[in-house]
Write a protein that holds these residues in place. Structure first.
Motif, PDB file in Angstrom:
ATOM      1  N   TYR A  50       0.837  -1.199   0.000  1.00  0.00           N
ATOM      2  CA  TYR A  50       0.000   0.000   0.000  1.00  0.00           C
ATOM      3  C   TYR A  50       0.874   1.252   0.000  1.00  0.00           C
ATOM      4  N   LEU A  51       1.875   1.295   0.877  1.00  0.00           N
ATOM      5  CA  LEU A  51       2.739   2.466   0.958  1.00  0.00           C
ATOM      6  C   LEU A  51       3.523   2.678  -0.337  1.00  0.00           C
ATOM      7  N   GLU A  52       3.954   1.601  -0.949  1.00  0.00           N
ATOM      8  CA  GLU A  52       4.674   1.699  -2.224  1.00  0.00           C
ATOM      9  C   GLU A  52       3.761   2.291  -3.302  1.00  0.00           C
ATOM     10  N   ALA A  53       2.522   1.804  -3.358  1.00  0.00           N
ATOM     11  CA  ALA A  53       1.565   2.326  -4.339  1.00  0.00           C
ATOM     12  C   ALA A  53       1.226   3.784  -4.033  1.00  0.00           C
ATOM     13  N   PHE A  54       1.125   4.119  -2.746  1.00  0.00           N
ATOM     14  CA  PHE A  54       0.832   5.497  -2.357  1.00  0.00           C
ATOM     15  C   PHE A  54       1.966   6.424  -2.768  1.00  0.00           C
ATOM     16  N   ARG A  55       3.210   5.993  -2.540  1.00  0.00           N
ATOM     17  CA  ARG A  55       4.366   6.813  -2.934  1.00  0.00           C
ATOM     18  C   ARG A  55       4.395   7.015  -4.450  1.00  0.00           C
ATOM     19  N   ALA A  56       4.095   5.947  -5.201  1.00  0.00           N
ATOM     20  CA  ALA A  56       4.067   6.058  -6.661  1.00  0.00           C
ATOM     21  C   ALA A  56       2.980   7.034  -7.098  1.00  0.00           C
TER      22      ALA A  56
END
Length: 99
Positions: A50-56
């Protein structure tokens, strides 16, 4: 305050329970600890995705705002042309009211 209850470790599939018990024994931990650590690992993996997708997403949004910043902050020449046009329009309106 009441005592916390123990985890209810009932499995509808005996083969599933046997597989999890074998994995817990191999890891050298109790069945409850094995299940809890697996649940924690799963939750942290979901959080990391989730955090990776949010950062992207934030990066894409930042790029879009950066691209749009040029339109929001026009060059000095464009501002001068717009100001001259505005003054011309306001001048025409003022002349119209005086007549």
């Amino acid at each position: 305050m009441s005592q916390p209850k123990a985890m209810n470790l009932r499995f509808p599939d005996p083969a599933q329970r046997a597989a999890i018990e074998a994995a817990a024994r191999q890891a050298g931990v109790s069945l409850q600890e094995y299940i809890l650590s697996a649940a924690y690992d799963r939750a942290t993996a979901v959080e990391a995705r989730y955090l990776e997708a949010f950062r992207a997403s934030m990066s894409r949004s930042g790029d879009a705002f950066t691209e749009g910043a040029g339109a929001a902050d026009p060059s000095q020449e464009r501002r001068a042309v717009e100001l001259a046009a505005r003054q011309e329009i306001e001048g025409q309106e003022n002349r119209g009211h005086a007549a």
